[in-house]
Design a protein around this motif. Structure first.
Motif, mmCIF file in Angstrom:
data_model
loop_
_atom_site.group_PDB
_atom_site.id
_atom_site.type_symbol
_atom_site.label_atom_id
_atom_site.label_comp_id
_atom_site.label_asym_id
_atom_site.label_seq_id
_atom_site.Cartn_x
_atom_site.Cartn_y
_atom_site.Cartn_z
ATOM 1 N N MET A 135 0.797 -1.052 -0.099
ATOM 2 C CA MET A 135 0.032 -0.081 0.010
ATOM 3 C C MET A 135 0.868 1.277 0.105
ATOM 4 S SD MET A 135 -3.012 1.322 2.495
ATOM 5 C CE MET A 135 -2.211 0.732 4.066
ATOM 6 N N LYS A 188 1.330 5.104 0.775
ATOM 7 C CA LYS A 188 0.748 6.277 1.580
ATOM 8 C C LYS A 188 1.118 7.657 1.413
ATOM 9 C CE LYS A 188 0.128 3.386 5.719
ATOM 10 N NZ LYS A 188 0.462 3.215 7.075
ATOM 11 N N ASP A 225 -14.619 5.482 -5.057
ATOM 12 C CA ASP A 225 -15.007 4.285 -3.958
ATOM 13 C C ASP A 225 -16.198 4.371 -3.336
ATOM 14 O OD1 ASP A 225 -12.322 3.290 -4.701
ATOM 15 O OD2 ASP A 225 -11.340 4.245 -2.789
ATOM 16 N N SER A 275 -4.318 1.407 -2.211
ATOM 17 C CA SER A 275 -3.873 0.152 -2.582
ATOM 18 C C SER A 275 -3.739 -0.289 -3.984
ATOM 19 C CB SER A 275 -5.084 -0.770 -1.860
ATOM 20 O OG SER A 275 -6.266 -0.484 -2.614
ATOM 21 N N ARG A 276 -4.395 0.474 -4.825
ATOM 22 C CA ARG A 276 -4.220 0.393 -6.578
ATOM 23 C C ARG A 276 -4.419 1.700 -7.122
ATOM 24 N NH1 ARG A 276 -9.125 -2.402 -9.734
ATOM 25 N NH2 ARG A 276 -7.922 -2.655 -11.662
ATOM 26 N N THR A 309 -7.472 3.560 -5.798
ATOM 27 C CA THR A 309 -8.563 2.902 -4.842
ATOM 28 C C THR A 309 -7.824 2.998 -3.377
ATOM 29 O OG1 THR A 309 -9.165 1.166 -6.450
ATOM 30 C CG2 THR A 309 -9.602 0.639 -4.033
ATOM 31 N N GLU A 354 -7.658 2.562 0.309
ATOM 32 C CA GLU A 354 -7.602 1.685 1.431
ATOM 33 C C GLU A 354 -7.845 2.233 2.932
ATOM 34 O OE1 GLU A 354 -7.438 -2.363 2.283
ATOM 35 O OE2 GLU A 354 -7.290 -1.499 0.381
ATOM 36 N N THR A 355 -7.187 3.474 3.344
ATOM 37 C CA THR A 355 -7.241 3.814 4.293
ATOM 38 C C THR A 355 -7.331 5.623 4.178
ATOM 39 O OG1 THR A 355 -4.938 4.141 4.706
ATOM 40 C CG2 THR A 355 -6.101 2.427 5.650
ATOM 41 N N THR A 376 -17.582 -2.250 1.725
ATOM 42 C CA THR A 376 -17.472 -3.198 0.774
ATOM 43 C C THR A 376 -18.596 -3.849 0.436
ATOM 44 O OG1 THR A 376 -17.031 -5.039 2.442
ATOM 45 C CG2 THR A 376 -14.974 -3.988 1.676
#
Length: 182
Positions: free
Chosen positions: A1, A3, A36, A54-55, A74, A76-77, A146
Motif C-alpha cells: 500500500m 501512503k 470508491d 491500494s491500487r 483505490t 484503502e485508508t 465493501t
C-alpha cells in the motif's frame, strides 16, 4: 500500500440512480480520480489528510460524446486532518457515469433479499435486513464500504432518517445524545 498526503475534493453528482459522489485526489505524486463506495457518505468539500492507496490504474468512460481517460486510485485508508468548502472552480458542471453502473456483479451468487419475496410469517424488521451484522445500531456506526454500492447508499440514507450525523474526521455515523434518550 502506498501512503500519500494530499487533498481529496469530493463532488456530488445527480445521476439517474440518484446522487453519488466522486473524488479527485491531488498529491505530490499526481492527480487521481477516486470513485470508491465510501465517498457516498461524505458531503461535498475538500478533505486534507493522509491516504493509503491500494491500487492505481487507468480507466475510461464515454460522456457527452467524448472519451474520458483517467488515472484512478483505490483508497484503502484515510486519515483526515481538515475540511474546507469547495471553491467556484471546484463546482464546475461534471458529467460522469454513476459508479454503481460500473460495479461488476459479485462472483459468488447472492441470495435474494427476503424483503423482495416475503414468506408466510416473515416479520423481520427491514432495518435488520438492511444493516445485517451492524444491527442493532449503537450510538456510533461505521458502515462497511465493501457491501454493494446500492445497499451502502440505502444504509446511509436510513441512518440520516434515523437522526445520525456523519463525522468525516472519524469516518463514522453518530446519533446525537438527545436523540438517544428519546
Amino acid at each position: 500500500m502506498l501512503k500519500l498526503s494530499g487533498v481529496l475534493t469530493i463532488r456530488t453528482i445527480n445521476g439517474r440512480n440518484g446522487p453519488f459522489n466522486v473524488g479527485r485526489l491531488v498529491t505530490d505524486l499526481g492527480e487521481f480520480s477516486v470513485k470508491d463506495t465510501l465517498l457516498d457518505q461524505y458531503e461535498e468539500g475538500k478533505y486534507e489528510g493522509d491516504f493509503g492507496i491500494s491500487r492505481i490504474y487507468p480507466s475510461y468512460y464515454l460522456a457527452g460524446g467524448r472519451l474520458v481517460v483517467e488515472v484512478r486510485a483505490t483508497l484503502e485508508t484515510m486519515a483526515l486532518a481538515g475540511i474546507d468548502e469547495l471553491t467556484a472552480e471546484d463546482v464546475a458542471p461534471a458529467v460522469e457515469p454513476d459508479p454503481i453502473e460500473e460495479t461488476p456483479p459479485a462472483t459468488m451468487p447472492q441470495p435474494a433479499p427476503s424483503g423482495d419475496e416475503p414468506t408466510e410469517g416473515d416479520d423481520e424488521d427491514p432495518d435488520v435486513r438492511l444493516f445485517g451484522e451492524l444491527w442493532p445500531l449503537g450510538a456510533k456506526v461505521k458502515l462497511d464500504p465493501t457491501v454493494d454500492r446500492a445497499r451502502f447508499r440505502r444504509q446511509k440514507e436510513r441512518l440520516k432518517s434515523l437522526g445520525y450525523q456523519f463525522r468525516p474526521l472519524g469516518q463514522f455515523w453518530e446519533k446525537p445524545a438527545e436523540e438517544e434518550a428519546a
